[in-house]
Enzyme design. Structure first.
Site, PDB file in Angstrom:
ATOM      1  CG  HIS A   9      -2.087   1.058   1.267  1.00 32.68           C
ATOM      2  ND1 HIS A   9      -1.881   1.956   2.315  1.00 32.68           N
ATOM      3  CD2 HIS A   9      -2.937   1.653   0.506  1.00 32.68           C
ATOM      4  CE1 HIS A   9      -2.870   2.724   2.327  1.00 32.68           C
ATOM      5  NE2 HIS A   9      -3.288   2.633   0.982  1.00 32.68           N
TER       6      HIS A   9
ATOM      7  CD  GLU B  39      -3.231   2.499  -3.190  1.00 33.45           C
ATOM      8  OE1 GLU B  39      -4.223   3.177  -3.313  1.00 33.45           O
ATOM      9  OE2 GLU B  39      -2.212   2.689  -2.370  1.00 33.45           O
TER      10      GLU B  39
ATOM     11  CG  ASP C 111      -2.917   6.927  -3.272  1.00 33.61           C
ATOM     12  OD1 ASP C 111      -4.341   6.514  -3.442  1.00 33.61           O
ATOM     13  OD2 ASP C 111      -2.145   6.394  -2.521  1.00 33.61           O
TER      14      ASP C 111
ATOM     15  CG  HIS D  22      -3.436   9.403  -0.025  1.00 30.91           C
ATOM     16  ND1 HIS D  22      -4.139   9.991   0.902  1.00 30.91           N
ATOM     17  CD2 HIS D  22      -4.067   8.214  -0.380  1.00 30.91           C
ATOM     18  CE1 HIS D  22      -5.317   9.556   1.065  1.00 30.91           C
ATOM     19  NE2 HIS D  22      -5.370   8.561   0.576  1.00 30.91           N
TER      20      HIS D  22
ATOM     21  CD  GLU E  58      -7.396   5.969  -4.536  1.00 34.44           C
ATOM     22  OE1 GLU E  58      -8.563   6.829  -3.746  1.00 34.44           O
ATOM     23  OE2 GLU E  58      -7.002   5.191  -3.715  1.00 34.44           O
TER      24      GLU E  58
END
Length: 253
Positions: free
Chosen positions: A8, A36, A38, A51, A110
């Site tokens: 993450h 993952e 952002d 993020h 994301e």
């Protein structure tokens, strides 16, 4: 435990989240299959890996990400807040991340948008992906379903998925209508019945963000194909090793 690990924001327990330091730690581990990250857009429409919508928490800057150019964002320190060891770490571009990850690890990207903010984000992110021919190695996720719809319109072969912190039985139908086959969901919303419902619909499931070993073990037991998204890949490693040792013991009985 055979569940794949998703690091993450990179290996964010050991290095500052969404920096190349955290991403390289995850890339260096051959057992980590996914990372993952952002993505926002800079003032000059460059996809940047960070993020928050604002800079204060994870950099020495202030204000909104969207009000800074890529060069201005890259000049900020994104590591010292975590540890002096990482002083000088920068906010990476999406292109930098894809360049290092392609062929080594899949990316869950994301898109941090509400549908109004960053109207060009789908196009600019797709350009980065296509520049490295990484279409088959990424999944694009978002809380905003319109964003996923627009991405599919731009490139039908790109995998997409909804992010949700909740549950509704209509999710398989909604995903199918979007042409999506991935669900990023808070682990607390999962149970055996829901996992089976999603799997029967051909949906790949990522459970986030699971940091305690007890919770990782509980969620992993629901299905061996569930992706475990965690800030602590080292804990996933420990549980995986314990599981393999137990298998060996059971075989000898």
């Amino acid at each position: 435990m055979k569940n794949p690990c998703v690091a993450h924001r990179g290996w964010s327990s050991r290095a500052p989240e969404n920096t190349m330091a955290a991403i390289r730690l995850a890339l260096a581990d051959p057992l980590i299959e996914w990372i993952e990250i952002d993505v926002h857009l800079s003032k000059d429409h460059v996809p940047m890996v960070i993020h928050d919508y604002t800079l204060r928490r994870t950099t020495d800057g202030k204000g909104d990400v969207k009000k800074k150019t890529a060069a201005e964002l890259a000049a900020l320190d994104a590591g010292n807040w975590f540890s002096q060891k990482y002083q000088g770490e920068h906010i990476p571009t999406l292109a930098q991340v894809i360049k290092e990850s392609v062929g080594h690890c899949k990316l869950n990207i994301e898109l941090k948008t509400d549908g109004i903010r960053y109207p060009l984000i789908e196009q600019k992110v797709l350009e980065c992906i296509q520049a490295y021919q990484a279409e088959s190695e990424v999944v694009i996720t978002s809380f905003h379903e319109g964003t996923l719809y627009r991405m599919k319109r731009l490139c039908s072969q790109i995998r997409t998925g909804i992010i949700i912190d909740g549950w509704r039985n209509s999710l398989p139908k909604e995903l199918k209508e979007l042409g999506a086959d991935f669900l990023s969901i808070s682990y607390s919303k999962l149970n055996k019945e829901r996992v089976e419902l999603l799997k029967n619909a051909g949906i790949q499931i990522m459970a986030w963000t699971i940091n305690e070993k007890r919770a990782i073990r509980k969620i992993a037991a629901l299905d061996p194909e569930l992706l475990i998204c965690t800030n602590y890949p080292e804990r996933w490693h420990e549980l995986r090793a314990e599981s393999m040792e137990l298998e060996v013991v059971n075989r000898k009985k």
